[in-house]
Design an enzyme around this catalytic site. Structure first.
Site, PDB file in Angstrom:
ATOM      1  N   GLY A  48       0.773  -1.238   0.000  1.00  0.00           N
ATOM      2  CA  GLY A  48       0.000   0.000   0.000  1.00  0.00           C
ATOM      3  C   GLY A  48       0.802   1.286   0.000  1.00  0.00           C
ATOM      4  O   GLY A  48       0.360   2.299  -0.534  1.00  0.00           O
ATOM      5  N   GLU A 103       3.714   4.259   6.168  1.00  0.00           N
ATOM      6  CA  GLU A 103       2.512   3.429   6.027  1.00  0.00           C
ATOM      7  C   GLU A 103       1.521   4.108   5.094  1.00  0.00           C
ATOM      8  O   GLU A 103       1.515   5.333   4.965  1.00  0.00           O
ATOM      9  CB  GLU A 103       1.842   3.282   7.399  1.00  0.00           C
ATOM     10  CG  GLU A 103       2.314   2.093   8.224  1.00  0.00           C
ATOM     11  CD  GLU A 103       1.521   0.826   7.915  1.00  0.00           C
ATOM     12  OE1 GLU A 103       0.895   0.751   6.835  1.00  0.00           O
ATOM     13  OE2 GLU A 103       1.536  -0.075   8.758  1.00  0.00           O
ATOM     14  N   ASP A 104       0.655   3.311   4.491  1.00  0.00           N
ATOM     15  CA  ASP A 104      -0.440   3.854   3.704  1.00  0.00           C
ATOM     16  C   ASP A 104      -1.556   4.335   4.629  1.00  0.00           C
ATOM     17  O   ASP A 104      -1.993   5.474   4.585  1.00  0.00           O
ATOM     18  CB  ASP A 104      -0.976   2.805   2.714  1.00  0.00           C
ATOM     19  CG  ASP A 104      -1.200   1.435   3.365  1.00  0.00           C
ATOM     20  OD1 ASP A 104      -0.996   1.288   4.594  1.00  0.00           O
ATOM     21  OD2 ASP A 104      -1.578   0.508   2.629  1.00  0.00           O
ATOM     22  N   ASP A 107      -5.375   1.682  10.650  1.00  0.00           N
ATOM     23  CA  ASP A 107      -6.770   1.445  11.019  1.00  0.00           C
ATOM     24  C   ASP A 107      -6.809   1.116  12.518  1.00  0.00           C
ATOM     25  O   ASP A 107      -6.937   2.007  13.350  1.00  0.00           O
ATOM     26  CB  ASP A 107      -7.308   0.321  10.136  1.00  0.00           C
ATOM     27  CG  ASP A 107      -8.775   0.020  10.391  1.00  0.00           C
ATOM     28  OD1 ASP A 107      -9.368   0.629  11.295  1.00  0.00           O
ATOM     29  OD2 ASP A 107      -9.346  -0.830   9.699  1.00  0.00           O
ATOM     30  N   LYS A 135      -7.280   6.266  10.541  1.00  0.00           N
ATOM     31  CA  LYS A 135      -8.687   6.201  10.979  1.00  0.00           C
ATOM     32  C   LYS A 135      -8.779   6.461  12.481  1.00  0.00           C
ATOM     33  O   LYS A 135      -7.812   6.248  13.201  1.00  0.00           O
ATOM     34  CB  LYS A 135      -9.257   4.824  10.643  1.00  0.00           C
ATOM     35  CG  LYS A 135      -9.404   4.584   9.149  1.00  0.00           C
ATOM     36  CD  LYS A 135     -10.165   3.304   8.895  1.00  0.00           C
ATOM     37  CE  LYS A 135     -10.140   2.934   7.436  1.00  0.00           C
ATOM     38  NZ  LYS A 135     -10.799   1.642   7.190  1.00  0.00           N
ATOM     39  N   PHE A 156     -14.267   1.930   4.624  1.00  0.00           N
ATOM     40  CA  PHE A 156     -13.278   1.200   3.830  1.00  0.00           C
ATOM     41  C   PHE A 156     -12.940   2.029   2.586  1.00  0.00           C
ATOM     42  O   PHE A 156     -13.799   2.266   1.737  1.00  0.00           O
ATOM     43  CB  PHE A 156     -13.789  -0.181   3.441  1.00  0.00           C
ATOM     44  CG  PHE A 156     -12.709  -1.018   2.814  1.00  0.00           C
ATOM     45  CD1 PHE A 156     -11.750  -1.640   3.602  1.00  0.00           C
ATOM     46  CD2 PHE A 156     -12.624  -1.155   1.435  1.00  0.00           C
ATOM     47  CE1 PHE A 156     -10.729  -2.386   3.037  1.00  0.00           C
ATOM     48  CE2 PHE A 156     -11.604  -1.908   0.855  1.00  0.00           C
ATOM     49  CZ  PHE A 156     -10.654  -2.523   1.657  1.00  0.00           C
ATOM     50  N   VAL A 157     -11.697   2.454   2.506  1.00  0.00           N
ATOM     51  CA  VAL A 157     -11.292   3.353   1.414  1.00  0.00           C
ATOM     52  C   VAL A 157     -10.373   2.641   0.424  1.00  0.00           C
ATOM     53  O   VAL A 157      -9.696   1.678   0.780  1.00  0.00           O
ATOM     54  CB  VAL A 157     -10.589   4.620   1.968  1.00  0.00           C
ATOM     55  CG1 VAL A 157     -11.549   5.453   2.793  1.00  0.00           C
ATOM     56  CG2 VAL A 157      -9.349   4.249   2.774  1.00  0.00           C
ATOM     57  N   ASP A 163      -6.002  -1.051  -1.823  1.00  0.00           N
ATOM     58  CA  ASP A 163      -6.751  -1.905  -2.763  1.00  0.00           C
ATOM     59  C   ASP A 163      -8.009  -2.497  -2.155  1.00  0.00           C
ATOM     60  O   ASP A 163      -8.203  -2.506  -0.940  1.00  0.00           O
ATOM     61  CB  ASP A 163      -5.867  -3.064  -3.227  1.00  0.00           C
ATOM     62  CG  ASP A 163      -5.728  -4.142  -2.154  1.00  0.00           C
ATOM     63  OD1 ASP A 163      -5.444  -3.783  -0.980  1.00  0.00           O
ATOM     64  OD2 ASP A 163      -5.925  -5.328  -2.458  1.00  0.00           O
ATOM     65  N   ARG A 169      -5.563   0.120  -6.527  1.00  0.00           N
ATOM     66  CA  ARG A 169      -4.306   0.666  -6.008  1.00  0.00           C
ATOM     67  C   ARG A 169      -3.784   1.802  -6.876  1.00  0.00           C
ATOM     68  O   ARG A 169      -3.158   2.731  -6.402  1.00  0.00           O
ATOM     69  CB  ARG A 169      -3.214  -0.415  -5.985  1.00  0.00           C
ATOM     70  CG  ARG A 169      -3.280  -1.338  -4.807  1.00  0.00           C
ATOM     71  CD  ARG A 169      -1.960  -2.072  -4.655  1.00  0.00           C
ATOM     72  NE  ARG A 169      -2.126  -3.356  -4.008  1.00  0.00           N
ATOM     73  CZ  ARG A 169      -2.251  -3.521  -2.689  1.00  0.00           C
ATOM     74  NH1 ARG A 169      -2.241  -2.483  -1.890  1.00  0.00           N
ATOM     75  NH2 ARG A 169      -2.389  -4.739  -2.190  1.00  0.00           N
TER      76      ARG A 169
END
Ligand code: 5GP
Length: 184
Positions: A48, A103-104, A107, A135, A156-157, A163, A169
């Site tokens: 990610g 990090e992407d 959560d 988040k 959920f994005v 992805d 992605r």
């Protein structure tokens, strides 16, 4: 891929490509200031964080190495498998070096706390975290995140490296995936 190409799959558009790259440019300025004269090693978390690392690193004026790790987290679905393991480890020794984990998205923070604990054991001179998106639940995790691109709602994005079942992605912005797409 642009937002318009998958607009029907998104219930909401959160950020345009310009908004994301603009924010990353600001963060790159912070990183430049904080790492002046240091031995910066960026550790990108695959898959990610590819977009985030690529855009951030190109905005840096500081020299940096770029290395990669892969951790198992979510499978093809939208909920965590709860099982974490290293799928691909670093190929460099980070002892005594200034490590910035990129990090992407954070959560629950589970992946990150596992990773940070693991990397701290390798005795870097310093270890900080940068994430493009975070988040609200992540606020409860006890890992310090020094640089945050955007705090986002608990949906959920997809896009900008994130992805669903291997897709989206390469979407250049970030949007909320319509639950109809994953049968939610
Ligand atoms: P955590 O361990 O913090 O709960 O989850 C971290 C990982 O879960 C992220 O690196 C990402 O791969 C995945 N993840 C968490 N939230 C989302 C999301 O909204 N969309 C996508 N595509 N992946 C997510």
């Amino acid at each position: 891929m642009e937002i318009a190409d998958v607009r029907g799959d998104l219930s909401q558009v959160l950020f345009t490509p310009d908004e994301i790259t603009g924010r990353l440019r600001e963060l790159a300025g912070d990183v430049d200031r904080d790492y002046a004269g240091k031995d910066l090693v960026i550790v990108g978390v695959l898959n990610g964080a590819v977009m985030t690392v690529a855009d951030l690193a190109r905005d840096l004026k500081t020299h940096c190495e770029m290395h990669w790790m892969a951790i198992s987290s979510y499978g093809d679905g939208v909920t965590s498998s709860g099982v974490l393991r290293i799928l691909k480890d670093l190929t460099v020794d980070i002892e005594g070096r200034d490590v910035l984990v990129v990090e992407d998205i954070i959560d629950t923070g589970l992946t990150l706390s596992y990773l940070v604990q693991n990397l701290r054991g390798r005795q870097p001179a310093s270890l900080e975290v940068l994430t493009a998106f975070r988040k609200p639940a992540a606020a409860k995790c006890d890992v310090d995140v020094k640089y945050v691109g955007f705090d986002i709602p608990n949906d959920f994005v997809v896009g900008y490296g994130l992805d669903y079942a291997g897709k989206y992605r390469n979407l250049n912005g970030l949007g909320v995936l319509d639950p109809a797409v994953y049968g939610g």
